[in-house]
Design an enzyme around this catalytic site. Structure first.
Site, PDB file in Angstrom:
ATOM      1  N   GLN A 129       9.612  -0.672  -4.966  1.00 35.22           N
ATOM      2  CA  GLN A 129       8.848  -0.471  -3.727  1.00 35.22           C
ATOM      3  C   GLN A 129       8.267  -1.806  -3.245  1.00 35.22           C
ATOM      4  OE1 GLN A 129       5.235   1.778  -4.413  1.00 35.22           O
ATOM      5  NE2 GLN A 129       5.132   2.470  -2.287  1.00 35.22           N
ATOM      6  N   GLY A 130       8.749  -2.299  -2.113  1.00 33.69           N
ATOM      7  CA  GLY A 130       8.277  -3.582  -1.595  1.00 33.69           C
ATOM      8  C   GLY A 130       7.253  -3.387  -0.493  1.00 33.69           C
ATOM      9  N   TYR A 131       6.040  -3.051  -0.880  1.00 35.25           N
ATOM     10  CA  TYR A 131       4.964  -2.853   0.098  1.00 35.25           C
ATOM     11  C   TYR A 131       3.952  -4.008   0.029  1.00 35.25           C
ATOM     12  CZ  TYR A 131       5.859   2.074   1.419  1.00 35.25           C
ATOM     13  OH  TYR A 131       6.379   3.239   1.929  1.00 35.25           O
ATOM     14  N   GLU A 247       3.785   9.477  -2.904  1.00 38.10           N
ATOM     15  CA  GLU A 247       3.189   8.718  -4.006  1.00 38.10           C
ATOM     16  C   GLU A 247       1.841   9.329  -4.386  1.00 38.10           C
ATOM     17  OE1 GLU A 247       2.639   4.525  -3.234  1.00 38.10           O
ATOM     18  OE2 GLU A 247       2.481   4.099  -5.378  1.00 38.10           O
ATOM     19  N   ASN A 377      -9.432   3.098  -6.205  1.00 34.55           N
ATOM     20  CA  ASN A 377     -10.466   4.136  -6.322  1.00 34.55           C
ATOM     21  C   ASN A 377     -11.596   3.919  -5.314  1.00 34.55           C
ATOM     22  OD1 ASN A 377      -8.857   5.275  -8.176  1.00 34.55           O
ATOM     23  ND2 ASN A 377     -10.345   5.292  -9.855  1.00 34.55           N
TER      24      ASN A 377
END
Ligand SMILES: Cc1cc2nc3c(=O)[nH]c(=O)nc-3n(C[C@H](O)[C@H](O)[C@H](O)COP(=O)(O)OP(=O)(O)OC[C@H]3O[C@@H](n4cnc5c(N)ncnc54)[C@H](O)[C@@H]3O)c2cc1C
Length: 394
Positions: A129-131, A247, A377
């Protein structure tokens, strides 16, 4: 809330249990949070994935027409319960099954589905995942990796970071900026990039645990065919959000289950203290009981989330609460294990004389990761504050 399973669900349980009893010897050890990404671990997981695939036990939530099992929400729960019971990990092979597959089923064209889904299912192509970028994490829409059109191609330049599993990946779903003039959420496109293309460089990052789970990835004039664009150009934010939804809905990962608390109790029963064991101390038992109560509260919160789904209601605040509380519980348990271990807590994973091979100190270091990924969080606190409690935006 009805705690009973239907006869169909029980029949499904029986079928899976029978298969697992016959095949669980092929499973690698369940994946610890922030598992060690050695090549052997990876090969073991590929082998187990392929075994599950043979039996038709991967991508259980995908529709049948794309090779999944199209399981109901409850059967997915049964699936997790049976995997736990058998002591095997749920199959994890990068982000193909959990993130990219469901996103492509929703947004991909037929050619993309035919090309990519079968290889995700069979475990022949591994996705990352290239975020995130050095300056775009929580504020993902601030990403700067550019893709510029050139004939039938996009030419990509930029850098991603924290890319889990990129060192093994064949493909990457990549967020790129295709219109730098547009407002930041509107100029983004979602590309499928071959990680073996010229111009892609993967540099592993060593974590505090010593594991090399994630990487920096550099793109230098990487040519990506236009047919690899998912959704429309500059509309990639919507596609990216679909992936994030998958996700977050699956991000119980990293939380602490009853198994973990059982192991903590078991540790206390073995550690000598004042002529007996730590377990003889009522304050230790009370602390472990507290963790158990918290984990039960999370279990019922998960059921509440499930009930909403079963009733066709939109996702509620339970997702953020579960992500926040379960990852923090896992961290508290690991920290408490350090207290119990005393000076032994300083022995690292695999060290001679380390109790339980040092897994507790490994977990203590690793348990921070899940409090950061899939929305930190602090961001979950914001969501709960604003959307659940109706507090004003900070
Ligand atoms: C184990 C692990 C695996 C990962 N795998 C991947 C992957 O495969 N692919 C990928 O693209 N990324 C991955 N990531 C990256 C992850 O998505 C980012 O770390 C995350 O989005 C946070 O971004 P950041 O690290 O840039 O921190 P920042 O966004 O810079 O945040 C820094 C600190 O500021 C706080 N903060 C930021 N904004 C706010 C706000 N509005 N209000 C309150 N506090 C705020 C954050 O909570 C954090 O404590 C992974 C991360 C981890 C830990």
């Amino acid at each position: 809330m009805d705690f009973n399973y239907s006869p169909e669900d029980e029949a499904f349980r029986k079928e899976l249990r029978t298969w697992l009893d016959a095949n669980k010897q092929f499973a690698p050890k369940p994946r610890d949070i922030m598992f060690d990404e050695r090549d052997d671990d990876f090969k073991d997981r590929v082998r187990w994935h392929k075994k599950l695939h043979e039996g038709g036990w991967v991508a259980i939530n995908w529709p049948r027409q794309y090779g999944g099992r199209g399981l109901s929400v409850l059967q997915r729960l049964v699936y997790g319960e049976e995997m736990n019971r058998a002591g095997v990990g749920e199959p994890y092979l990068g982000m193909g099954i959990s993130l990219l597959g469901p996103t492509l089923i929703h947004w991909g064209n037929e050619e993309q589905k035919q090309r990519y889904l079968p290889k995700i299912l069979s475990g022949d192509e591994f996705w990352c995942q290239g975020y995130s970028e050095p300056n775009a994490g929580s504020d993902l829409a601030g990403l700067q990796t550019r893709a510029v059109e050139d004939g039938d191609y996009f030419v990509v330049n930029g850098q991603k970071v924290w890319t889990s599993g990129a060192q093994h990946a064949d493909m990457c779903f990549l967020l790129t900026r295709t219109d730098p003039e547009a407002p930041k959420h509107k100029g983004i496109s979602y590309l499928l990039v071959d990680m073996h293309s010229p111009g892609v460089t993967v540099r592993p990052l060593v974590q505090i645990t010593g594991a090399k789970g994630f990487n920096e990835v550099f793109f230098e004039d990487v040519r990506v065919p236009k047919k690899n664009l998912v959704g429309r150009k500059n509309q990639g934010w919507q596609v990216a959000m679909t992936t994030l939804m998958f996700e977050r809905s699956g991000s119980g990962g990293g939380g602490a289950g009853p198994g973990e608390i059982g192991q903590l109790a078991n540790l206390a029963k073995r550690l000598p203290r004042n002529g007996g064991t730590a377990w003889d101390d009522s304050s230790v038992r009370q602390k472990i009981a507290e963790f158990h109560s918290e984990s039960q509260a999370l279990r019922y919160t998960r059921y509440r989330q499930l009930t909403r789904q079963l009733k066709g209601m939109p996702p509620g605040p339970e997702g953020s609460m579960l992500k926040l509380c379960s990852t923090e519980l896992a961290l508290k348990i690991a920290l408490y294990a350090m207290e119990l271990l005393g000076t032994y807590s300083q022995l690292e994973y695999g060290a001679q004389f380390a109790i339980d091979r040092g897994r507790w100190s490994y977990r203590m270091l690793a348990a921070r990761g899940p409090t950061i990924f899939a929305g930190t969080n602090q961001i979950q606190h914001n969501i709960i504050g604003e959307r659940v409690l109706g507090l004003p935006k900070g």
